[in-house]
Design a protein around this motif. Structure first.
Motif, short mmCIF file in Angstrom:
data_model
loop_
_atom_site.label_atom_id
_atom_site.label_comp_id
_atom_site.label_asym_id
_atom_site.label_seq_id
_atom_site.Cartn_x
_atom_site.Cartn_y
_atom_site.Cartn_z
N THR A 46 0.82 -1.21 0.00
CA THR A 46 0.00 0.00 0.00
C THR A 46 0.86 1.26 0.00
OG1 THR A 46 -1.64 -1.24 1.28
CG2 THR A 46 -1.90 1.15 1.18
N LEU A 47 1.87 1.31 0.84
CA LEU A 47 2.69 2.50 0.95
C LEU A 47 3.42 2.82 -0.35
CD1 LEU A 47 3.52 4.70 2.93
CD2 LEU A 47 5.40 3.25 3.65
N PRO A 48 4.06 1.84 -1.04
CA PRO A 48 4.69 2.18 -2.32
C PRO A 48 3.68 2.67 -3.37
CG PRO A 48 5.58 0.11 -1.50
CD PRO A 48 4.43 0.50 -0.61
N LYS A 49 2.48 2.05 -3.41
CA LYS A 49 1.46 2.50 -4.37
C LYS A 49 1.05 3.94 -4.06
CE LYS A 49 -0.57 -2.02 -5.31
NZ LYS A 49 -1.74 -2.89 -5.11
N CYS A 50 0.85 4.22 -2.79
CA CYS A 50 0.46 5.58 -2.41
C CYS A 50 1.56 6.58 -2.77
CB CYS A 50 0.17 5.66 -0.91
SG CYS A 50 -1.36 4.85 -0.42
N LEU A 51 2.81 6.22 -2.50
CA LEU A 51 3.92 7.11 -2.84
C LEU A 51 4.00 7.36 -4.33
CD1 LEU A 51 6.75 5.85 -0.45
CD2 LEU A 51 5.66 8.07 -0.45
N GLU A 52 3.83 6.29 -5.12
CA GLU A 52 3.89 6.43 -6.58
C GLU A 52 2.76 7.33 -7.08
OE1 GLU A 52 3.28 3.52 -10.41
OE2 GLU A 52 4.11 2.68 -8.58
N THR A 53 1.55 7.08 -6.60
CA THR A 53 0.40 7.89 -7.00
C THR A 53 0.60 9.34 -6.58
OG1 THR A 53 -1.03 5.97 -6.71
CG2 THR A 53 -2.09 8.11 -6.81
N MET A 54 1.08 9.54 -5.37
CA MET A 54 1.30 10.89 -4.87
C MET A 54 2.35 11.61 -5.71
SD MET A 54 2.32 12.09 -1.01
CE MET A 54 3.94 11.38 -1.09
N GLN A 55 3.45 10.93 -6.06
CA GLN A 55 4.48 11.57 -6.88
C GLN A 55 3.96 11.92 -8.26
OE1 GLN A 55 7.70 8.76 -6.64
NE2 GLN A 55 8.54 9.68 -4.79
N ASP A 56 3.17 11.02 -8.88
CA ASP A 56 2.59 11.31 -10.19
C ASP A 56 1.68 12.53 -10.11
OD1 ASP A 56 3.93 9.16 -11.23
OD2 ASP A 56 2.20 7.81 -11.23
N ASN A 57 0.79 12.52 -9.13
CA ASN A 57 -0.14 13.63 -8.99
C ASN A 57 0.57 14.93 -8.64
OD1 ASN A 57 -2.35 12.04 -9.62
ND2 ASN A 57 -2.80 11.56 -7.50
N LEU A 58 1.60 14.84 -7.78
CA LEU A 58 2.34 16.04 -7.42
C LEU A 58 3.08 16.61 -8.62
CD1 LEU A 58 3.75 15.30 -3.86
CD2 LEU A 58 1.98 16.91 -4.49
#
Length: 190
Positions: free
Chosen positions: A93-105
């Motif tokens: 979950t944490l890597p997926k969230c980080l990846e999504t957050m970086q893409d969105n950011l």
């Protein structure tokens, strides 16, 4: 008595080797005597008020029974489930969230940069318009002042012309009324 000392007849014990001395403390050791009953009661009171071992042993047995026998391995299962959830969170979950957050950011950062660039252009255009406007205002103000002065001179000329026409009209009317009075005076004398 303890301590290895010799007892004297006055201590309440019988003299050694002799017979017949009466022990004064013998009445304490006799079951059923008042002193024996008091000591027995004191022992019971002491065990009830100050000796907590039976209560503690009962609570310890209850605790062991409650947490080891009745609950079994329920806490271990709960802890194992928590460990699995934490591991899953950390690994998936944490890597997926980080990846999504970086893409969105990154997308948000690009949009913010575009908006910032647009705002800078708008500010620059506004400053240029203000500059032109500020340069144009004094020239246009001078032009308006000149136009106003010309307008006022023209109005004064028109006013003077109207005043002159009025004065001449009044003079003509006076002359006309004067002639009419003369004519009237001629007719009225007849």
């Amino acid at each position: 008595m303890s301590g290895g000392g010799t007892a004297t007849p006055g201590d309440g014990e019988a003299a050694p080797g002799g017979g017949g001395g009466v022990k004064k403390r013998d009445s304490v050791g006799i079951p059923g005597s008042p002193a024996h009953l008091i000591i027995k009661d004191l022992g019971e009171i002491h065990s009830r008020l100050l000796d907590h071992r039976p209560v503690i042993q009962g609570e310890t047995r209850y605790f062991v029974k409650e947490f080891e026998e009745k609950r079994g391995l329920r806490e271990m299962r709960v802890l194992e489930n928590l460990k699995n959830v934490i591991r899953e969170t950390n690994e998936d979950t944490l890597p997926k969230c980080l990846e999504t957050m970086q893409d969105n950011l990154n997308q948000v950062l690009q949009r913010l940069q575009a908006v910032n660039h647009s705002v800078c252009r708008l500010q620059q255009m506004e400053q240029e318009q203000r500059k032109i406007h500020n340069e144009h205002i004094p020239a246009s103000e001078k032009q308006r002042v000149t136009q106003w002065e010309d307008f006022m001179r023209e109005q004064h000329k028109k006013q003077a012309g109207v005043d002159e026409n009025h004065r001449t009209a009044i003079e003509r009317l006076k002359e006309q009324y004067a002639e009419m009075e003369k004519d009237l005076a001629k007719f009225s004398t007849f």
